[in-house]
Design a protein around this motif. Structure first.
Motif, mmCIF file in Angstrom:
data_model
loop_
_atom_site.group_PDB
_atom_site.id
_atom_site.type_symbol
_atom_site.label_atom_id
_atom_site.label_comp_id
_atom_site.label_asym_id
_atom_site.label_seq_id
_atom_site.Cartn_x
_atom_site.Cartn_y
_atom_site.Cartn_z
ATOM 1 N N ASN A 76 0.828 -1.213 0.000
ATOM 2 C CA ASN A 76 0.000 0.000 0.000
ATOM 3 C C ASN A 76 0.858 1.257 0.000
ATOM 4 O O ASN A 76 0.716 2.139 0.840
ATOM 5 N N ALA A 77 1.748 1.338 -0.951
ATOM 6 C CA ALA A 77 2.759 2.393 -1.023
ATOM 7 C C ALA A 77 2.262 3.606 -1.793
ATOM 8 O O ALA A 77 2.829 3.974 -2.815
ATOM 9 N N VAL A 78 1.226 4.246 -1.302
ATOM 10 C CA VAL A 78 0.657 5.393 -1.998
ATOM 11 C C VAL A 78 1.646 6.557 -2.025
ATOM 12 O O VAL A 78 1.886 7.157 -3.078
ATOM 13 N N GLU A 79 2.260 6.873 -0.897
ATOM 14 C CA GLU A 79 3.165 8.023 -0.835
ATOM 15 C C GLU A 79 4.432 7.846 -1.668
ATOM 16 O O GLU A 79 4.754 8.711 -2.476
ATOM 17 N N PRO A 80 5.187 6.734 -1.526
ATOM 18 C CA PRO A 80 6.407 6.600 -2.324
ATOM 19 C C PRO A 80 6.142 6.527 -3.832
ATOM 20 O O PRO A 80 7.006 6.829 -4.635
ATOM 21 N N CYS A 81 4.927 6.131 -4.208
ATOM 22 C CA CYS A 81 4.600 5.958 -5.622
ATOM 23 C C CYS A 81 3.801 7.127 -6.194
ATOM 24 O O CYS A 81 3.389 7.074 -7.364
ATOM 25 N N ALA A 82 3.598 8.160 -5.414
ATOM 26 C CA ALA A 82 2.798 9.304 -5.858
ATOM 27 C C ALA A 82 3.434 9.982 -7.071
ATOM 28 O O ALA A 82 4.644 10.219 -7.109
ATOM 29 N N GLY A 83 2.608 10.246 -8.069
ATOM 30 C CA GLY A 83 3.043 11.003 -9.244
ATOM 31 C C GLY A 83 3.827 10.220 -10.282
ATOM 32 O O GLY A 83 4.311 10.808 -11.244
ATOM 33 N N LEU A 84 3.960 8.926 -10.128
ATOM 34 C CA LEU A 84 4.724 8.139 -11.100
ATOM 35 C C LEU A 84 3.826 7.680 -12.244
ATOM 36 O O LEU A 84 2.639 7.450 -12.062
ATOM 37 N N ALA A 85 4.427 7.548 -13.411
ATOM 38 C CA ALA A 85 3.693 7.095 -14.597
ATOM 39 C C ALA A 85 3.876 5.585 -14.740
ATOM 40 O O ALA A 85 4.996 5.089 -14.830
ATOM 41 N N TYR A 86 2.764 4.871 -14.752
ATOM 42 C CA TYR A 86 2.785 3.420 -14.885
ATOM 43 C C TYR A 86 2.638 3.027 -16.351
ATOM 44 O O TYR A 86 1.861 3.626 -17.079
ATOM 45 N N ALA A 87 3.380 1.999 -16.725
ATOM 46 C CA ALA A 87 3.261 1.405 -18.058
ATOM 47 C C ALA A 87 2.775 -0.029 -17.864
ATOM 48 O O ALA A 87 3.032 -0.644 -16.821
#
Length: 125
Positions: A104-115
């Motif tokens: 549940n890593a919402v903060e560390p993954c915020a703003g990243l573009a997923y492919a």
């Protein structure tokens, strides 16, 4: 005596690699293969994962230290065959190698573009 070996120091998290505290970290070159190998054992059932996406590793400060973090979003199949909503997971790398996963890593993954990450959806046992 044996219990002293099993005791943990609460100030040090359990990780797969020794964290030497080096501030400059190498880019994890084989991150996709390492993530797939790890998830094959981490997931109760690696077959049938849906909605898999992965963001390229970026440097983030985690626990006060600069680390490369690759973020995943996917829906694993539950034991009853149902699927839960996609969740974000952060994969931390130390010295270019997979170290641990954060749920549940919402903060560390915020703003990243997923492919799309079709290799995760194609996993077998």
């Amino acid at each position: 005596m044996l219990s002293a070996c099993a005791a943990s120091d609460d100030t040090k998290p359990i990780t797969f690699t020794e964290d030497r505290g080096v501030s400059t970290q190498p880019f994890p070159k084989n991150y996709r293969a390492e993530v797939l190998a790890f998830l094959k054992t981490y997931l109760n059932d690696p077959v049938g994962v849906r909605d898999a996406g992965m963001a390229e590793p970026v440097e983030r400060v985690i626990g006060g230290r600069l680390r490369y973090v690759a973020c995943l979003r996917f829906s694993p199949r539950e034991s009853d065959g149902s699927y839960r909503a996609p969740r974000e997971h952060a994969i931390l790398f130390v010295d270019g190698r997979l170290d641990r996963i954060l749920e549940n890593a919402v903060e560390p993954c915020a703003g990243l573009a997923y492919a799309p990450f079709p290799d995760l959806e194609k996993m077998t046992r």
